[in-house]
Design a protein around this motif. Structure first.
Motif, PDB file in Angstrom:
ATOM      1  N   PRO A  92     -20.033  -6.499  11.359  1.00 35.32           N
ATOM      2  CA  PRO A  92     -19.683  -5.082  11.190  1.00 35.32           C
ATOM      3  C   PRO A  92     -18.181  -4.868  10.980  1.00 35.32           C
ATOM      4  CG  PRO A  92     -21.125  -5.347  13.074  1.00 35.32           C
ATOM      5  CD  PRO A  92     -20.721  -6.715  12.638  1.00 35.32           C
ATOM      6  N   LEU A  93     -17.357  -5.670  11.640  1.00 35.73           N
ATOM      7  CA  LEU A  93     -15.912  -5.547  11.466  1.00 35.73           C
ATOM      8  C   LEU A  93     -15.503  -5.876  10.034  1.00 35.73           C
ATOM      9  CD1 LEU A  93     -13.290  -4.937  12.976  1.00 35.73           C
ATOM     10  CD2 LEU A  93     -13.102  -7.381  13.439  1.00 35.73           C
ATOM     11  N   SER A  94     -16.084  -6.906   9.443  1.00 34.08           N
ATOM     12  CA  SER A  94     -15.758  -7.248   8.061  1.00 34.08           C
ATOM     13  C   SER A  94     -16.279  -6.194   7.092  1.00 34.08           C
ATOM     14  CB  SER A  94     -16.314  -8.624   7.702  1.00 34.08           C
ATOM     15  OG  SER A  94     -17.730  -8.603   7.729  1.00 34.08           O
ATOM     16  N   MET A  95     -17.393  -5.570   7.393  1.00 36.31           N
ATOM     17  CA  MET A  95     -17.907  -4.489   6.545  1.00 36.31           C
ATOM     18  C   MET A  95     -16.999  -3.267   6.613  1.00 36.31           C
ATOM     19  SD  MET A  95     -21.988  -4.909   7.156  1.00 36.31           S
ATOM     20  CE  MET A  95     -22.434  -3.576   6.089  1.00 36.31           C
ATOM     21  N   ILE A  96     -16.460  -2.983   7.779  1.00 35.01           N
ATOM     22  CA  ILE A  96     -15.528  -1.857   7.920  1.00 35.01           C
ATOM     23  C   ILE A  96     -14.240  -2.138   7.146  1.00 35.01           C
ATOM     24  CG2 ILE A  96     -14.055  -0.653   9.574  1.00 35.01           C
ATOM     25  CD1 ILE A  96     -16.375  -0.912  11.590  1.00 35.01           C
ATOM     26  N   ILE A 117     -12.711  -0.075   3.929  1.00 28.34           N
ATOM     27  CA  ILE A 117     -11.344   0.459   3.873  1.00 28.34           C
ATOM     28  C   ILE A 117     -10.640  -0.017   2.602  1.00 28.34           C
ATOM     29  CG2 ILE A 117      -9.072   0.321   4.967  1.00 28.34           C
ATOM     30  CD1 ILE A 117     -10.568   0.324   7.678  1.00 28.34           C
ATOM     31  N   LEU A 118     -10.831  -1.272   2.220  1.00 28.01           N
ATOM     32  CA  LEU A 118     -10.216  -1.802   1.006  1.00 28.01           C
ATOM     33  C   LEU A 118     -10.762  -1.118  -0.248  1.00 28.01           C
ATOM     34  CD1 LEU A 118     -10.050  -5.607   1.852  1.00 28.01           C
ATOM     35  CD2 LEU A 118      -8.166  -3.971   1.768  1.00 28.01           C
ATOM     36  N   VAL A 119     -12.061  -0.880  -0.293  1.00 29.88           N
ATOM     37  CA  VAL A 119     -12.650  -0.175  -1.442  1.00 29.88           C
ATOM     38  C   VAL A 119     -12.129   1.256  -1.496  1.00 29.88           C
ATOM     39  CG1 VAL A 119     -14.831   0.741  -2.363  1.00 29.88           C
ATOM     40  CG2 VAL A 119     -14.694  -1.623  -1.586  1.00 29.88           C
ATOM     41  N   TRP A 120     -12.039   1.928  -0.359  1.00 28.92           N
ATOM     42  CA  TRP A 120     -11.497   3.294  -0.324  1.00 28.92           C
ATOM     43  C   TRP A 120     -10.047   3.307  -0.805  1.00 28.92           C
ATOM     44  CZ3 TRP A 120      -7.342   5.077   2.543  1.00 28.92           C
ATOM     45  CH2 TRP A 120      -7.105   6.432   2.454  1.00 28.92           C
ATOM     46  N   ALA A 121      -9.242   2.336  -0.374  1.00 26.41           N
ATOM     47  CA  ALA A 121      -7.836   2.280  -0.781  1.00 26.41           C
ATOM     48  C   ALA A 121      -7.718   2.041  -2.286  1.00 26.41           C
ATOM     49  CB  ALA A 121      -7.108   1.185   0.000  1.00 26.41           C
ATOM     50  N   ALA A 122      -8.585   1.210  -2.858  1.00 23.75           N
ATOM     51  CA  ALA A 122      -8.548   0.958  -4.297  1.00 23.75           C
ATOM     52  C   ALA A 122      -8.893   2.227  -5.069  1.00 23.75           C
ATOM     53  CB  ALA A 122      -9.516  -0.168  -4.655  1.00 23.75           C
ATOM     54  N   PHE A 123      -9.928   2.949  -4.659  1.00 21.77           N
ATOM     55  CA  PHE A 123     -10.284   4.190  -5.341  1.00 21.77           C
ATOM     56  C   PHE A 123      -9.206   5.253  -5.167  1.00 21.77           C
ATOM     57  CE2 PHE A 123     -14.671   2.525  -5.370  1.00 21.77           C
ATOM     58  CZ  PHE A 123     -14.926   2.693  -6.725  1.00 21.77           C
ATOM     59  N   TRP A 124      -8.578   5.313  -4.005  1.00 23.16           N
ATOM     60  CA  TRP A 124      -7.483   6.268  -3.793  1.00 23.16           C
ATOM     61  C   TRP A 124      -6.330   5.971  -4.740  1.00 23.16           C
ATOM     62  CZ3 TRP A 124      -2.418   5.435  -2.483  1.00 23.16           C
ATOM     63  CH2 TRP A 124      -1.673   6.571  -2.193  1.00 23.16           C
ATOM     64  N   ALA A 125      -5.986   4.694  -4.892  1.00 28.63           N
ATOM     65  CA  ALA A 125      -4.882   4.316  -5.771  1.00 28.63           C
ATOM     66  C   ALA A 125      -5.194   4.647  -7.225  1.00 28.63           C
ATOM     67  CB  ALA A 125      -4.583   2.830  -5.620  1.00 28.63           C
ATOM     68  N   ILE A 126      -6.425   4.447  -7.640  1.00 28.38           N
ATOM     69  CA  ILE A 126      -6.808   4.759  -9.021  1.00 28.38           C
ATOM     70  C   ILE A 126      -6.780   6.265  -9.244  1.00 28.38           C
ATOM     71  CG2 ILE A 126      -8.723   4.688 -10.657  1.00 28.38           C
ATOM     72  CD1 ILE A 126      -9.419   1.935  -9.390  1.00 28.38           C
ATOM     73  N   ARG A 127      -7.302   7.046  -8.309  1.00 27.65           N
ATOM     74  CA  ARG A 127      -7.318   8.507  -8.456  1.00 27.65           C
ATOM     75  C   ARG A 127      -5.920   9.110  -8.452  1.00 27.65           C
ATOM     76  NH1 ARG A 127     -10.089  10.220  -3.861  1.00 27.65           N
ATOM     77  NH2 ARG A 127     -11.236   8.321  -3.608  1.00 27.65           N
ATOM     78  N   ASN A 128      -4.982   8.509  -7.755  1.00 27.88           N
ATOM     79  CA  ASN A 128      -3.622   9.036  -7.667  1.00 27.88           C
ATOM     80  C   ASN A 128      -2.670   8.396  -8.669  1.00 27.88           C
ATOM     81  OD1 ASN A 128      -3.938  10.970  -5.586  1.00 27.88           O
ATOM     82  ND2 ASN A 128      -4.209   9.275  -4.166  1.00 27.88           N
ATOM     83  N   ASN A 129      -3.211   7.777  -9.708  1.00 32.32           N
ATOM     84  CA  ASN A 129      -2.441   7.215 -10.824  1.00 32.32           C
ATOM     85  C   ASN A 129      -1.392   6.199 -10.377  1.00 32.32           C
ATOM     86  OD1 ASN A 129      -3.846   8.802 -12.673  1.00 32.32           O
ATOM     87  ND2 ASN A 129      -2.466  10.526 -12.340  1.00 32.32           N
ATOM     88  N   GLN A 130      -1.724   5.373  -9.423  1.00 34.87           N
ATOM     89  CA  GLN A 130      -0.797   4.358  -8.973  1.00 34.87           C
ATOM     90  C   GLN A 130      -0.668   3.213  -9.977  1.00 34.87           C
ATOM     91  OE1 GLN A 130       1.083   4.489  -6.088  1.00 34.87           O
ATOM     92  NE2 GLN A 130       0.315   6.577  -6.036  1.00 34.87           N
ATOM     93  N   TYR A 131      -1.659   3.066 -10.874  1.00 33.49           N
ATOM     94  CA  TYR A 131      -1.636   1.987 -11.856  1.00 33.49           C
ATOM     95  C   TYR A 131      -1.317   2.505 -13.251  1.00 33.49           C
ATOM     96  CZ  TYR A 131      -3.992  -0.550  -8.178  1.00 33.49           C
ATOM     97  OH  TYR A 131      -4.302  -1.131  -6.989  1.00 33.49           O
ATOM     98  N   GLU A 132      -0.728   3.691 -13.357  1.00 34.76           N
ATOM     99  CA  GLU A 132      -0.487   4.293 -14.662  1.00 34.76           C
ATOM    100  C   GLU A 132       0.574   3.552 -15.463  1.00 34.76           C
ATOM    101  OE1 GLU A 132       1.089   8.518 -16.264  1.00 34.76           O
ATOM    102  OE2 GLU A 132      -0.431   8.538 -14.712  1.00 34.76           O
ATOM    103  N   ASP A 133       1.705   3.242 -14.868  1.00 30.50           N
ATOM    104  CA  ASP A 133       2.805   2.595 -15.582  1.00 30.50           C
ATOM    105  C   ASP A 133       3.181   1.309 -14.859  1.00 30.50           C
ATOM    106  OD1 ASP A 133       4.909   2.013 -17.224  1.00 30.50           O
ATOM    107  OD2 ASP A 133       6.271   3.442 -16.296  1.00 30.50           O
ATOM    108  N   LEU A 134       2.625   0.198 -15.307  1.00 29.40           N
ATOM    109  CA  LEU A 134       2.887  -1.067 -14.639  1.00 29.40           C
ATOM    110  C   LEU A 134       4.137  -1.763 -15.168  1.00 29.40           C
ATOM    111  CD1 LEU A 134      -0.740  -2.477 -14.439  1.00 29.40           C
ATOM    112  CD2 LEU A 134       0.561  -1.345 -12.667  1.00 29.40           C
ATOM    113  N   ASP A 135       4.500  -1.503 -16.421  1.00 30.94           N
ATOM    114  CA  ASP A 135       5.646  -2.189 -17.017  1.00 30.94           C
ATOM    115  C   ASP A 135       6.952  -1.429 -16.851  1.00 30.94           C
ATOM    116  OD1 ASP A 135       4.110  -4.296 -17.878  1.00 30.94           O
ATOM    117  OD2 ASP A 135       3.618  -3.325 -19.784  1.00 30.94           O
ATOM    118  N   GLY A 136       6.902  -0.137 -16.613  1.00 34.62           N
ATOM    119  CA  GLY A 136       8.112   0.672 -16.526  1.00 34.62           C
ATOM    120  C   GLY A 136       9.100   0.206 -15.478  1.00 34.62           C
ATOM    121  N   PRO A 137       8.695   0.038 -14.226  1.00 38.70           N
ATOM    122  CA  PRO A 137       9.653  -0.409 -13.216  1.00 38.70           C
ATOM    123  C   PRO A 137      10.211  -1.803 -13.498  1.00 38.70           C
ATOM    124  CG  PRO A 137       7.749   0.550 -12.152  1.00 38.70           C
ATOM    125  CD  PRO A 137       7.435   0.452 -13.616  1.00 38.70           C
TER     126      PRO A 137
END
Length: 72
Positions: free
Chosen positions: A9-13, A17-37
């Protein structure tokens, strides 16, 4: 064998959390400009030709062409 009742159960939790963090990052455009910085670190900040917000000024826009004419 009893430790499995804790770790499964701990590994499932943690996976959830990792899947939620990935979807949050995609929804908030964290991967929009990878080459700019990576390219921005190589540029000189004191150069007036460098726009402060590269996403708002494109190379084919009239604003950039006017600034190029003024500097030459």
């Amino acid at each position: 064998m009893g430790v499995l009742y804790l770790f499964v159960p701990l590994s499932m939790i943690i996976a959830g959390i990792l899947v939620w963090a990935a979807f949050w990052a995609i929804r908030n455009n964290q991967y929009e400009d990878l080459d700019g910085p990576a390219h921005r670190i190589l540029l000189d900040d004191d150069d007036p030709k460098i726009p402060t917000n590269p996403a708002s000024v494109r190379s084919d826009s009239p604003q950039t062409k006017e600034s190029d004419k003024k500097s030459t």
